[in-house]
Design an enzyme around this catalytic site. Structure first.
Site, mmCIF file in Angstrom:
data_model
loop_
_atom_site.group_PDB
_atom_site.id
_atom_site.type_symbol
_atom_site.label_atom_id
_atom_site.label_comp_id
_atom_site.label_asym_id
_atom_site.label_seq_id
_atom_site.Cartn_x
_atom_site.Cartn_y
_atom_site.Cartn_z
ATOM 1 N N ASP A 129 0.954 -1.037 -0.009
ATOM 2 C CA ASP A 129 -0.056 0.140 0.095
ATOM 3 C C ASP A 129 0.874 1.143 -0.145
ATOM 4 O O ASP A 129 2.001 0.963 -0.027
ATOM 5 C CB ASP A 129 -1.027 -0.021 1.092
ATOM 6 C CG ASP A 129 -0.331 0.283 2.390
ATOM 7 O OD1 ASP A 129 1.035 0.381 2.632
ATOM 8 O OD2 ASP A 129 -1.074 0.393 3.495
ATOM 9 N N CYS A 162 3.115 -3.145 4.187
ATOM 10 C CA CYS A 162 2.306 -1.714 4.319
ATOM 11 C C CYS A 162 3.253 -1.133 5.460
ATOM 12 O O CYS A 162 4.352 -1.657 5.621
ATOM 13 C CB CYS A 162 1.037 -2.314 4.699
ATOM 14 S SG CYS A 162 0.511 -3.135 6.228
ATOM 15 N N THR A 168 2.969 -1.223 8.790
ATOM 16 C CA THR A 168 3.512 -2.470 9.615
ATOM 17 C C THR A 168 3.632 -3.628 9.410
ATOM 18 O O THR A 168 4.146 -4.697 9.968
ATOM 19 C CB THR A 168 2.502 -2.416 10.959
ATOM 20 O OG1 THR A 168 1.153 -2.607 10.535
ATOM 21 C CG2 THR A 168 2.173 -1.012 11.344
ATOM 22 N N HIS A 191 8.867 -24.339 9.368
ATOM 23 C CA HIS A 191 7.862 -25.105 10.350
ATOM 24 C C HIS A 191 6.423 -24.881 9.789
ATOM 25 O O HIS A 191 5.363 -25.681 9.921
ATOM 26 C CB HIS A 191 7.569 -24.567 11.492
ATOM 27 C CG HIS A 191 8.883 -24.770 12.435
ATOM 28 N ND1 HIS A 191 9.079 -24.359 13.750
ATOM 29 C CD2 HIS A 191 10.287 -25.134 12.251
ATOM 30 C CE1 HIS A 191 10.245 -24.720 14.489
ATOM 31 N NE2 HIS A 191 10.901 -25.095 13.232
ATOM 32 N N HIS A 245 5.016 -30.858 11.322
ATOM 33 C CA HIS A 245 4.382 -29.513 10.887
ATOM 34 C C HIS A 245 3.426 -29.761 9.608
ATOM 35 O O HIS A 245 2.599 -28.943 9.621
ATOM 36 C CB HIS A 245 5.572 -28.854 10.260
ATOM 37 C CG HIS A 245 6.770 -28.651 11.259
ATOM 38 N ND1 HIS A 245 6.765 -27.807 12.245
ATOM 39 C CD2 HIS A 245 8.239 -29.027 11.302
ATOM 40 C CE1 HIS A 245 7.841 -27.740 13.177
ATOM 41 N NE2 HIS A 245 8.674 -28.426 12.308
#
Length: 147
Positions: free
Chosen positions: A8, A65, A67, A98, A134
Site C-alpha cells: 500500500d 504496508c 506495519t 515450520h 509440521h
C-alpha cells in the site's frame, strides 16, 4: 523464482527497492502495485498478490504496508495462503521451516530496509522442513479454511 509483490502507500518505497533487488538477482517479479504515496486500500493489493500465489501462478508472495499487519491479515483471507509477518531473519527462517509459509509480510514503518532485505533472502532461501508434525499442523490450518 517467480514472486508476486504488493504494497500500500505506506510501503511503496520498500516494495520498489526490494523488487529491484530481486530482479537483479534473477527472480521474475509480478508487481501488483501500488506505485505511489496516494492513499490506497491494502486489501485490494493483498488480494491481487495472494491470488497469484494461491493459484500457483507464482512461487511465493511478498506484501508490505506500514506495519505489515493489515496486509498480512488481508492476504491470509485467500484460501491456501499462509502469510507470515516477519520482523527478523529468525522469524523468516522458522515460518518457512515450520509453517511452509508461501507469503511474507513486512512493514516499512517498523523494520529497516537492510533488515527487510535479509528477511527476504532468508524467506526465499529456507526450505520447508517436511517434518511430520509440521505437515500435520499445516493440514489442520487447511481444515480451518473450509469452515
Amino acid at each position: 523464482m517467480k514472486i508476486a509483490m504488493a504494497c500500500d502507500h505506506g510501503a511503496y518505497q520498500y516494495k520498489n527497492e526490494l523488487r529491484d533487488m530481486l530482479k537483479n538477482e534473477g527472480h521474475e517479479i509480478i508487481d501488483c502495485g501500488c506505485d505511489g504515496s496516494a492513499s490506497v486500500d491494502y486489501p485490494d493489493y493483498a488480494k491481487a498478490a495472494a491470488t497469484l500465489v494461491s493459484t500457483g501462478a507464482v512461487d511465493k508472495g511478498i506484501v508490505l504496508c506500514g506495519t505489515g499487519i493489515g496486509i498480512s491479515i488481508a492476504a491470509n483471507k485467500v484460501k491456501g495462503i499462509r502469510c507470515a509477518l516477519c520482523t527478523d531473519v529468525t522469524m523468516a527462517k522458522l515460518t518457512r521451516e515450520h509453517n511452509d509459509a508461501n507469503m511474507l509480510a513486512m512493514g516499512q514503518r517498523t523494520t529497516g530496509i537492510e533488515t527487510c532485505k535479509d528477511i527476504v533472502h532468508a524467506f526465499l532461501e529456507t526450505p520447508f522442513s517436511e517434518g511430520e508434525r509440521h505437515i500435520k499442523r499445516i493440514e489442520k490450518i487447511s481444515e480451518i479454511e473450509s469452515l
